[in-house]
Design an enzyme around this catalytic site. Sequence first.
Site, PDB file in Angstrom:
ATOM      1  N   ASN A  76      55.899  78.953 -28.189  1.00  0.00           N
ATOM      2  CA  ASN A  76      55.882  77.578 -27.682  1.00  0.00           C
ATOM      3  C   ASN A  76      54.776  76.842 -28.416  1.00  0.00           C
ATOM      4  OD1 ASN A  76      55.646  75.213 -26.260  1.00  0.00           O
ATOM      5  ND2 ASN A  76      55.047  76.162 -24.310  1.00  0.00           N
ATOM      6  N   TRP A  77      55.179  75.994 -29.355  1.00  0.00           N
ATOM      7  CA  TRP A  77      54.176  75.290 -30.152  1.00  0.00           C
ATOM      8  C   TRP A  77      53.499  74.163 -29.370  1.00  0.00           C
ATOM      9  CZ3 TRP A  77      56.212  74.478 -35.915  1.00  0.00           C
ATOM     10  CH2 TRP A  77      56.263  75.736 -36.536  1.00  0.00           C
ATOM     11  N   LYS A  78      54.029  73.836 -28.195  1.00  0.00           N
ATOM     12  CA  LYS A  78      53.486  72.719 -27.395  1.00  0.00           C
ATOM     13  C   LYS A  78      53.385  71.469 -28.287  1.00  0.00           C
ATOM     14  CE  LYS A  78      51.370  76.067 -24.370  1.00  0.00           C
ATOM     15  NZ  LYS A  78      50.309  76.420 -23.427  1.00  0.00           N
ATOM     16  N   HIS A  97      57.778  74.344 -17.497  1.00  0.00           N
ATOM     17  CA  HIS A  97      56.462  74.855 -17.900  1.00  0.00           C
ATOM     18  C   HIS A  97      55.400  74.256 -16.973  1.00  0.00           C
ATOM     19  CE1 HIS A  97      52.886  75.672 -20.242  1.00  0.00           C
ATOM     20  NE2 HIS A  97      53.591  76.566 -20.902  1.00  0.00           N
ATOM     21  N   GLU A 150      52.623  73.093 -17.567  1.00  0.00           N
ATOM     22  CA  GLU A 150      52.010  71.862 -18.080  1.00  0.00           C
ATOM     23  C   GLU A 150      52.868  70.646 -17.739  1.00  0.00           C
ATOM     24  OE1 GLU A 150      51.414  73.241 -22.101  1.00  0.00           O
ATOM     25  OE2 GLU A 150      49.876  74.626 -21.356  1.00  0.00           O
ATOM     26  N   GLU A 159      54.356  82.851 -16.125  1.00  0.00           N
ATOM     27  CA  GLU A 159      53.141  82.392 -16.796  1.00  0.00           C
ATOM     28  C   GLU A 159      52.117  81.979 -15.742  1.00  0.00           C
ATOM     29  OE1 GLU A 159      53.997  80.947 -21.055  1.00  0.00           O
ATOM     30  OE2 GLU A 159      54.359  79.259 -19.734  1.00  0.00           O
ATOM     31  N   GLY A 171      46.086  79.779 -22.154  1.00  0.00           N
ATOM     32  CA  GLY A 171      45.043  79.221 -23.010  1.00  0.00           C
ATOM     33  C   GLY A 171      43.633  79.616 -22.624  1.00  0.00           C
ATOM     34  N   SER A 204      48.038  83.764 -22.745  1.00  0.00           N
ATOM     35  CA  SER A 204      47.038  84.469 -23.560  1.00  0.00           C
ATOM     36  C   SER A 204      47.559  85.766 -24.164  1.00  0.00           C
ATOM     37  CB  SER A 204      45.751  84.712 -22.758  1.00  0.00           C
ATOM     38  OG  SER A 204      45.163  83.477 -22.397  1.00  0.00           O
ATOM     39  N   GLY A 209      51.952  80.879 -26.609  1.00  0.00           N
ATOM     40  CA  GLY A 209      51.488  79.543 -26.976  1.00  0.00           C
ATOM     41  C   GLY A 209      50.675  79.588 -28.258  1.00  0.00           C
ATOM     42  N   GLY A 210      49.353  79.532 -28.126  1.00  0.00           N
ATOM     43  CA  GLY A 210      48.451  79.422 -29.279  1.00  0.00           C
ATOM     44  C   GLY A 210      48.728  80.403 -30.408  1.00  0.00           C
TER      45      GLY A 210
HETATM   46  P1  13P Z   1      48.884  80.605 -24.567  1.00  0.00           P
HETATM   47  O1  13P Z   1      49.611  81.739 -25.223  1.00  0.00           O
HETATM   48  O2  13P Z   1      48.229  79.672 -25.544  1.00  0.00           O
HETATM   49  O3  13P Z   1      47.988  81.073 -23.474  1.00  0.00           O
HETATM   50  O4  13P Z   1      50.021  79.685 -23.854  1.00  0.00           O
HETATM   51  C1  13P Z   1      50.976  80.292 -23.073  1.00  0.00           C
HETATM   52  C2  13P Z   1      52.024  79.293 -22.760  1.00  0.00           C
HETATM   53  O5  13P Z   1      51.801  78.335 -22.035  1.00  0.00           O
HETATM   54  C3  13P Z   1      53.338  79.485 -23.394  1.00  0.00           C
HETATM   55  O6  13P Z   1      54.299  78.652 -22.825  1.00  0.00           O
END
Ligand code: 13P
Length: 247
Positions: A11-13, A95, A97, A165, A171, A210, A231-232
Amino acid sequence: MTVPTPLIAGNWKMHGTAATIDEARKVAAQVKGTSPRVAICPPATLIHQLSEALKGSAVLVGAQDCHCESAGAYTGDVSAEMLADAGAKLVILGHSERRAGYGETDALVAKKTAGALRAGLEPIVCVGETIDQRKAGEALAVVTGQVRGSLPPEVAGQAFSVAYEPVWAIGSGLTPAVAEIEEVHAAIRAILRELFGAASDSAPILYGGSVKPSNAAEILHAAEVGGALVGGASLKADDFLGIINAL
Ligand code: 13P
């Protein structure tokens, strides 16, 4: 019992421009075969370009959200049909977020999930508790409630996945203990069985929050963990490949 094919989705957000596609190309060059399935979910602006760049590779392209309607007067929104037209095969929905930042409710996530299926997209439906909810001993109740509320009846017999999640793990560099992940995943599997029967055994339950090359093997080999939502670490090809290769 059907064992789900694992899915590792990035997920590149809100990260990435045309230049970032090179990272996805590097991933695609290394991914062979059909298990695990690998997907990259870039911002909507890159879906078409990324789908073209990855054509012929084993890496799928996904989106990060969609509107529940197929078209209409919804300024700024994008429908599942439009995402499919641009080359997306999957879509992340609900998600945390979006739940936290845009007030998305379980009911809205369920409508979006139905919209995704209508357009032929495979939904990845996200659930997860906050740190306060975990400390209060409410993690299982929160997550199972979200699963019940966010998956519409249309999911029965369709390809989909659920991503657990924990909000506090996203993050932050923090992850639950493997036993805690297994407890939540088992509870999600039980609800899926109850709601959708044995056909849902093929739906992977992903863990997200993470995930890094250094912890991926331990998490991905835990019971009922059917892959990861990353994510990251999905933004750099070497890190994402380190996670994919941990399976
Ligand atoms: P991180 O891997 O950066 O913690 O993010 C997880 C996430 O929200 C994937 O959708």
